[in-house]
Scaffold this motif. Structure first.
Motif, short mmCIF file in Angstrom:
data_model
loop_
_atom_site.label_atom_id
_atom_site.label_comp_id
_atom_site.label_asym_id
_atom_site.label_seq_id
_atom_site.Cartn_x
_atom_site.Cartn_y
_atom_site.Cartn_z
N LYS A 1 16.72 15.16 10.08
CA LYS A 1 15.84 16.05 9.30
C LYS A 1 15.84 17.45 9.90
N GLN A 2 16.04 18.44 9.06
CA GLN A 2 16.04 19.83 9.51
C GLN A 2 14.64 20.35 9.83
N SER A 3 13.62 19.65 9.39
CA SER A 3 12.24 20.11 9.59
C SER A 3 11.59 19.49 10.83
N THR A 4 12.39 18.89 11.71
CA THR A 4 11.88 18.27 12.92
C THR A 4 11.82 19.31 14.04
N MET A 5 10.71 19.31 14.77
CA MET A 5 10.51 20.30 15.83
C MET A 5 9.97 19.64 17.10
N LEU A 6 10.19 20.29 18.23
CA LEU A 6 9.64 19.82 19.50
C LEU A 6 8.12 19.87 19.48
N ASN A 7 7.50 18.87 20.06
CA ASN A 7 6.05 18.87 20.22
C ASN A 7 5.78 19.26 21.67
N PHE A 8 5.61 20.55 21.91
CA PHE A 8 5.40 21.06 23.26
C PHE A 8 4.14 20.48 23.89
N ASP A 9 3.15 20.15 23.07
CA ASP A 9 1.88 19.63 23.60
C ASP A 9 2.03 18.28 24.29
N THR A 10 3.02 17.49 23.90
CA THR A 10 3.26 16.22 24.59
C THR A 10 4.38 16.37 25.63
N LEU A 11 5.38 17.17 25.31
CA LEU A 11 6.55 17.27 26.17
C LEU A 11 6.28 18.02 27.48
N ILE A 12 5.66 19.18 27.41
CA ILE A 12 5.47 20.00 28.62
C ILE A 12 4.64 19.27 29.67
N PRO A 13 3.50 18.68 29.33
CA PRO A 13 2.76 17.94 30.37
C PRO A 13 3.58 16.79 30.97
N ARG A 14 4.39 16.14 30.15
CA ARG A 14 5.23 15.04 30.66
C ARG A 14 6.29 15.56 31.61
N LYS B 1 5.79 18.51 7.35
CA LYS B 1 5.73 18.05 5.97
C LYS B 1 5.87 19.27 5.07
N SER B 2 6.60 19.10 3.99
CA SER B 2 6.76 20.22 3.08
C SER B 2 5.42 20.48 2.41
#
Length: 183
Positions: free
Chosen positions: A30-43, A158-159
């Protein structure tokens, strides 16, 4: 007596936005998928302090919402790159080598193998965070640590639902009504 070890490390997170985005889009289909920095950065940080977060992105079409979010939440920045992020990210990493304990490069691109080797020779701990299936195995081997980015670390936008139906939807519903009346 307190046997707990206090960790006082300064970490810079440098993101090759185009590489990570392509990897996530490929993995999620999916082209509309993005990183979730709120979960990734703390991890990624665990008990360490964030010194810098810089998102390098090729092209001029960079989301102002992303830039604003990274700045507000992490005092981070988005750096547009003329061509690819490889050279600007590498230059920034070498500039930061004397200022941080650890550099986390978010990319699976084999172009960073020599950079990782150089930073390690300067005494910097180098970690890679990327989608494992799209990360070059030599980059993983050269790094001090590899953080696999998984589907838990991204989300799909979501569109937006339009209140007014599109012209195609109107035509389709009109055809259905016409068909129903003639039967």
């Amino acid at each position: 007596m307190n046997n707990e070890v206090q960790i006082s490390q300064s970490v810079a997170v440098l993101v090759d936005g185009n590489n990570i985005e392509r990897s996530i889009h490929s993995e999620s289909s999916k082209q509309s998928t993005m990183l979730n920095f709120d979960t990734l950065i703390p991890r990624l940080l665990v008990n360490r302090g964030l010194n810098r977060l810089i998102y390098f992105r090729e092209g001029k079409n960079i989301s102002s919402k992303l830039a604003e979010r990274l700045h507000d939440k992490y005092h981070g920045s988005v750096r547009p790159c003329h061509k690819s992020a490889d050279i600007p990210l590498s230059i920034k990493a070498t500039q930061l080598a004397q200022k941080v304990d650890t550099i986390i490069i978010m990319s699976g691109d084999s172009d960073y193998i020599e950079l990782v080797s150089h930073l390690k020779s300067e005494g910097v701990r180098v970690e890679i965070a990327a989608i494992e299936s799209t990360t070059h195995h030599l980059l993983i081997e050269e790094a001090d640590y590899f953080h696999p980015i998984t589907s838990d670390d991204w989300f799909t936008l979501k569109s937006p639902s339009n209140k007014r139906p599109s012209k195609a939807q109107v035509k389709k519903s009109t055809k259905k009504k016409v068909t129903k009346k003639t039967n």
